[in-house]
Design a protein around this motif. Structure first.
Motif, PDB file in Angstrom:
ATOM      1  N   PHE A  77      -5.763  -1.347  -7.786  1.00  0.00           N
ATOM      2  CA  PHE A  77      -5.339   0.021  -8.048  1.00  0.00           C
ATOM      3  C   PHE A  77      -5.531   0.884  -6.802  1.00  0.00           C
ATOM      4  CE2 PHE A  77      -6.150   4.132 -10.450  1.00  0.00           C
ATOM      5  CZ  PHE A  77      -4.840   4.314 -10.838  1.00  0.00           C
ATOM      6  N   ALA A  78      -6.602   0.613  -6.048  1.00  0.00           N
ATOM      7  CA  ALA A  78      -6.895   1.388  -4.835  1.00  0.00           C
ATOM      8  C   ALA A  78      -5.786   1.269  -3.792  1.00  0.00           C
ATOM      9  CB  ALA A  78      -8.232   0.958  -4.243  1.00  0.00           C
ATOM     10  N   PHE A  79      -5.003   0.192  -3.834  1.00  0.00           N
ATOM     11  CA  PHE A  79      -3.884   0.050  -2.887  1.00  0.00           C
ATOM     12  C   PHE A  79      -2.780   1.064  -3.173  1.00  0.00           C
ATOM     13  CE2 PHE A  79      -4.499  -4.762  -1.834  1.00  0.00           C
ATOM     14  CZ  PHE A  79      -5.691  -4.463  -1.212  1.00  0.00           C
ATOM     15  N   ASN A  80      -2.742   1.612  -4.382  1.00  0.00           N
ATOM     16  CA  ASN A  80      -1.709   2.573  -4.758  1.00  0.00           C
ATOM     17  C   ASN A  80      -2.050   4.004  -4.367  1.00  0.00           C
ATOM     18  OD1 ASN A  80      -0.094   0.575  -6.084  1.00  0.00           O
ATOM     19  ND2 ASN A  80      -1.528   0.640  -7.778  1.00  0.00           N
ATOM     20  N   VAL A  81      -3.273   4.239  -3.906  1.00  0.00           N
ATOM     21  CA  VAL A  81      -3.671   5.593  -3.520  1.00  0.00           C
ATOM     22  C   VAL A  81      -2.921   5.963  -2.245  1.00  0.00           C
ATOM     23  CG1 VAL A  81      -5.599   7.075  -2.845  1.00  0.00           C
ATOM     24  CG2 VAL A  81      -5.949   5.273  -4.551  1.00  0.00           C
ATOM     25  N   PRO A  82      -2.183   7.092  -2.263  1.00  0.00           N
ATOM     26  CA  PRO A  82      -1.427   7.475  -1.063  1.00  0.00           C
ATOM     27  C   PRO A  82      -2.359   8.055  -0.001  1.00  0.00           C
ATOM     28  CG  PRO A  82      -1.122   9.107  -2.800  1.00  0.00           C
ATOM     29  CD  PRO A  82      -1.978   8.009  -3.377  1.00  0.00           C
ATOM     30  N   LEU A  83      -2.567   7.296   1.057  1.00  0.00           N
ATOM     31  CA  LEU A  83      -3.475   7.689   2.131  1.00  0.00           C
ATOM     32  C   LEU A  83      -2.915   7.229   3.473  1.00  0.00           C
ATOM     33  CD1 LEU A  83      -6.880   6.611   0.569  1.00  0.00           C
ATOM     34  CD2 LEU A  83      -6.289   8.940   1.259  1.00  0.00           C
ATOM     35  N   PRO A  84      -3.393   7.826   4.563  1.00  0.00           N
ATOM     36  CA  PRO A  84      -3.089   7.246   5.876  1.00  0.00           C
ATOM     37  C   PRO A  84      -3.846   5.922   6.016  1.00  0.00           C
ATOM     38  CG  PRO A  84      -4.181   9.413   6.093  1.00  0.00           C
ATOM     39  CD  PRO A  84      -4.188   9.028   4.641  1.00  0.00           C
ATOM     40  N   GLY A  85      -3.417   5.096   6.904  1.00  0.00           N
ATOM     41  CA  GLY A  85      -4.126   3.848   7.180  1.00  0.00           C
ATOM     42  C   GLY A  85      -3.293   2.636   6.841  1.00  0.00           C
ATOM     43  N   MET A 137       0.844  -1.182   0.000  1.00  0.00           N
ATOM     44  CA  MET A 137       0.000   0.000   0.000  1.00  0.00           C
ATOM     45  C   MET A 137       0.885   1.239   0.000  1.00  0.00           C
ATOM     46  SD  MET A 137      -3.317  -0.761   2.434  1.00  0.00           S
ATOM     47  CE  MET A 137      -2.412  -0.803   3.962  1.00  0.00           C
ATOM     48  N   ALA A 138       0.396   2.271  -0.676  1.00  0.00           N
ATOM     49  CA  ALA A 138       1.080   3.558  -0.687  1.00  0.00           C
ATOM     50  C   ALA A 138       0.538   4.401   0.465  1.00  0.00           C
ATOM     51  CB  ALA A 138       0.853   4.266  -2.011  1.00  0.00           C
ATOM     52  N   PHE A 139       1.408   5.186   1.081  1.00  0.00           N
ATOM     53  CA  PHE A 139       1.007   6.017   2.216  1.00  0.00           C
ATOM     54  C   PHE A 139       1.179   7.488   1.878  1.00  0.00           C
ATOM     55  CE2 PHE A 139       2.126   1.907   3.909  1.00  0.00           C
ATOM     56  CZ  PHE A 139       1.043   1.644   4.726  1.00  0.00           C
ATOM     57  N   GLY A 140       0.269   8.308   2.379  1.00  0.00           N
ATOM     58  CA  GLY A 140       0.312   9.743   2.150  1.00  0.00           C
ATOM     59  C   GLY A 140      -0.769  10.416   2.964  1.00  0.00           C
ATOM     60  N   THR A 141      -1.057  11.650   2.607  1.00  0.00           N
ATOM     61  CA  THR A 141      -2.073  12.417   3.317  1.00  0.00           C
ATOM     62  C   THR A 141      -3.424  12.253   2.635  1.00  0.00           C
ATOM     63  OG1 THR A 141      -1.763  14.403   1.986  1.00  0.00           O
ATOM     64  CG2 THR A 141      -0.321  14.136   3.934  1.00  0.00           C
ATOM     65  N   LEU A 142      -4.460  12.672   3.347  1.00  0.00           N
ATOM     66  CA  LEU A 142      -5.803  12.630   2.778  1.00  0.00           C
ATOM     67  C   LEU A 142      -5.874  13.489   1.515  1.00  0.00           C
ATOM     68  CD1 LEU A 142      -8.636  11.516   3.059  1.00  0.00           C
ATOM     69  CD2 LEU A 142      -9.163  13.387   4.624  1.00  0.00           C
ATOM     70  N   ASN A 146     -17.652  -3.330 -12.012  1.00  0.00           N
ATOM     71  CA  ASN A 146     -17.699  -3.675 -10.591  1.00  0.00           C
ATOM     72  C   ASN A 146     -17.372  -2.432  -9.776  1.00  0.00           C
ATOM     73  OD1 ASN A 146     -15.802  -4.609  -8.096  1.00  0.00           O
ATOM     74  ND2 ASN A 146     -17.572  -5.923  -8.332  1.00  0.00           N
ATOM     75  N   THR A 147     -18.286  -2.057  -8.888  1.00  0.00           N
ATOM     76  CA  THR A 147     -18.039  -0.960  -7.954  1.00  0.00           C
ATOM     77  C   THR A 147     -17.654  -1.580  -6.626  1.00  0.00           C
ATOM     78  OG1 THR A 147     -19.651   0.425  -9.083  1.00  0.00           O
ATOM     79  CG2 THR A 147     -19.035   1.069  -6.839  1.00  0.00           C
ATOM     80  N   ASN A 148     -16.505  -1.170  -6.113  1.00  0.00           N
ATOM     81  CA  ASN A 148     -15.991  -1.743  -4.878  1.00  0.00           C
ATOM     82  C   ASN A 148     -15.687  -0.626  -3.886  1.00  0.00           C
ATOM     83  OD1 ASN A 148     -15.174  -4.390  -3.737  1.00  0.00           O
ATOM     84  ND2 ASN A 148     -13.290  -3.259  -3.355  1.00  0.00           N
ATOM     85  N   VAL A 149     -16.002  -0.867  -2.614  1.00  0.00           N
ATOM     86  CA  VAL A 149     -15.718   0.103  -1.562  1.00  0.00           C
ATOM     87  C   VAL A 149     -14.817  -0.563  -0.530  1.00  0.00           C
ATOM     88  CG1 VAL A 149     -16.669   1.628   0.199  1.00  0.00           C
ATOM     89  CG2 VAL A 149     -17.946   1.226  -1.924  1.00  0.00           C
ATOM     90  N   LEU A 150     -13.654   0.042  -0.311  1.00  0.00           N
ATOM     91  CA  LEU A 150     -12.710  -0.408   0.709  1.00  0.00           C
ATOM     92  C   LEU A 150     -12.698   0.602   1.845  1.00  0.00           C
ATOM     93  CD1 LEU A 150      -9.654  -1.239  -1.592  1.00  0.00           C
ATOM     94  CD2 LEU A 150     -11.187  -2.888  -0.523  1.00  0.00           C
ATOM     95  N   PHE A 151     -12.511   0.126   3.067  1.00  0.00           N
ATOM     96  CA  PHE A 151     -12.286   1.024   4.208  1.00  0.00           C
ATOM     97  C   PHE A 151     -10.823   0.891   4.586  1.00  0.00           C
ATOM     98  CE2 PHE A 151     -12.656   1.970   8.907  1.00  0.00           C
ATOM     99  CZ  PHE A 151     -12.838   3.333   8.737  1.00  0.00           C
ATOM    100  N   ARG A 152     -10.101   1.990   4.462  1.00  0.00           N
ATOM    101  CA  ARG A 152      -8.678   2.009   4.817  1.00  0.00           C
ATOM    102  C   ARG A 152      -8.552   2.799   6.106  1.00  0.00           C
ATOM    103  NH1 ARG A 152      -3.550   3.375   0.994  1.00  0.00           N
ATOM    104  NH2 ARG A 152      -2.055   3.613   2.685  1.00  0.00           N
ATOM    105  N   TYR A 153      -7.930   2.186   7.112  1.00  0.00           N
ATOM    106  CA  TYR A 153      -8.010   2.768   8.450  1.00  0.00           C
ATOM    107  C   TYR A 153      -6.793   2.448   9.303  1.00  0.00           C
ATOM    108  CZ  TYR A 153      -9.195  -1.976   9.930  1.00  0.00           C
ATOM    109  OH  TYR A 153      -9.167  -3.322  10.175  1.00  0.00           O
TER     110      TYR A 153
END
Length: 168
Positions: free
Chosen positions: A77-85, A1-6, A147-154
């Protein structure tokens, strides 16, 4: 997973992945293997020539092993989004079929980040919901399904409600 700010993560809304081909075309053995894994006894799949729609979701993942020279990163692809969690869990998934997948289809996959929610506090912790849209096409450029998918990254929260420091 990529990490970054909101804010860095929100900049990904509307971004799409490069199209990629599924590792294998859909063939009879793939259909039977999938049905055996999910224990689907539908005779249309075992004795007929239909393909279970759920098979499409598996085509976007890497095989269990590949030779080093063939390795590619087919993580969501969503794992590459730079976010906290540091943790991620699937919250929901919905598939809309344009047509059933068919034996002989060479499936292409394109993913898009549709939205990233404001930060939420749940029983699991503090995080965001990432909504992505995956479009499955065939060798002729026709859409098979979306396919619409919703992940909760936390991150996990402590008794005081603050994020717990993650250990490497």
């Amino acid at each position: 997973m990529a990490f970054g700010t909101l804010e860095e993560g929100r900049a990904w809304v509307g971004r799409t992945s490069e199209p990629r081909q599924a590792w294998f075309p859909i063939d009879r053995s793939l259909v039977l293997y999938y049905c055996s894994l999910v224990e689907d006894a539908n005779p249309r799949y075992w004795e007929g020539d239909e393909c279970p729609p759920g098979l499409l979701m598996t085509l976007g993942f890497n095989p269990q092993w590949t030779p080093e020279h063939l390795h590619r990163d087919d993580s969501l692809f969503a794992f590459n989004v730079p976010l906290p969690g540091h943790h991620i869990i699937n919250a929901s998934t919905t598939t809309e079929l344009e047509r059933r997948p068919r034996i002989g289809d060479h499936v292409s996959i394109v993913e898009e980040i549709v939205s990233i929610s404001p930060e939420k506090t749940t029983r699991l912790g503090i995080g965001v919901f990432i909504t992505s849209l995956t479009t499955f096409g065939d060798q002729h450029g026709e859409v098979i399904a979306r396919n619409t998918n919703v992940l909760f990254r936390y991150d996990i929260t402590g008794d005081d409600g603050d994020r717990v420091e993650e250990q490497p």
